[in-house]
Design a protein around this motif. Structure first.
Motif, PDB file in Angstrom:
ATOM      1  N   ASN A   3       0.906  -1.336  -0.048  1.00  0.00           N
ATOM      2  CA  ASN A   3      -0.025  -0.196  -0.060  1.00  0.00           C
ATOM      3  C   ASN A   3       0.717   1.137   0.168  1.00  0.00           C
ATOM      4  O   ASN A   3       1.021   1.981   1.056  1.00  0.00           O
ATOM      5  CB  ASN A   3      -0.911  -0.041   1.270  1.00  0.00           C
ATOM      6  CG  ASN A   3      -2.095   1.042   1.055  1.00  0.00           C
ATOM      7  OD1 ASN A   3      -2.372   1.681   0.062  1.00  0.00           O
ATOM      8  ND2 ASN A   3      -2.524   1.377   2.238  1.00  0.00           N
ATOM      9  N   GLU A   5       1.923   5.110  -2.063  1.00  0.00           N
ATOM     10  CA  GLU A   5       1.661   5.923  -2.925  1.00  0.00           C
ATOM     11  C   GLU A   5       2.889   6.924  -3.835  1.00  0.00           C
ATOM     12  O   GLU A   5       3.685   7.164  -2.717  1.00  0.00           O
ATOM     13  CB  GLU A   5       0.522   6.969  -2.476  1.00  0.00           C
ATOM     14  CG  GLU A   5       0.088   8.132  -3.323  1.00  0.00           C
ATOM     15  CD  GLU A   5      -0.808   8.973  -2.628  1.00  0.00           C
ATOM     16  OE1 GLU A   5      -1.035  10.108  -3.229  1.00  0.00           O
ATOM     17  OE2 GLU A   5      -1.558   8.703  -1.736  1.00  0.00           O
ATOM     18  N   LYS A   6       2.872   6.864  -4.790  1.00  0.00           N
ATOM     19  CA  LYS A   6       3.708   7.801  -5.370  1.00  0.00           C
ATOM     20  C   LYS A   6       3.734   9.132  -5.529  1.00  0.00           C
ATOM     21  O   LYS A   6       2.603   9.464  -5.864  1.00  0.00           O
ATOM     22  CB  LYS A   6       4.216   7.295  -6.816  1.00  0.00           C
ATOM     23  CG  LYS A   6       4.904   5.713  -7.006  1.00  0.00           C
ATOM     24  CD  LYS A   6       5.592   5.460  -8.294  1.00  0.00           C
ATOM     25  CE  LYS A   6       6.074   4.156  -8.330  1.00  0.00           C
ATOM     26  NZ  LYS A   6       6.769   4.107  -9.517  1.00  0.00           N
TER      27      LYS A   6
END
Length: 93
Positions: A3, A5-6
């Motif tokens: 889980n 996020e970039k």
């Protein structure tokens, strides 16, 4: 890391060089690892800062709710604080 996020982050050339150096030295496996550690450190500081701000706001509200301000003799207040400190020091022995 299931889980994640970039996020794109801009930094000064000096910070980018430090990040690259940390990875090249073998201290970190990737730039992301460096940033994650920095975020953990910042997060802990931010949470502490938020708690301190909340305490200050509560103290401010308590002070406002205590009634109007009154004049105080600063020297007398200091003398009283010194006496309390001396008594507490004597009691602790």
């Amino acid at each position: 890391m299931a889980n994640v996020e970039k996020v794109s982050v801009s930094m000064t050339p000096q910070h980018a060089e430090l990040l690259r150096d940390a990875v090249q030295s073998g201290a970190y496996a990737s730039g992301s690892e460096v940033v994650r550690e920095a975020m953990r450190d910042w997060s802990a500081k931010w949470m502490q800062k938020r708690e301190e701000i909340a305490k200050l706001r509560a103290m401010w509200a308590e002070g406002k709710a205590s009634g109007p301000a009154t004049d105080a003799d600063f020297d007398a207040v200091l003398d009283e604080a010194r006496e309390e400190l001396a008594a507490a020091t004597t009691d602790a022995r």
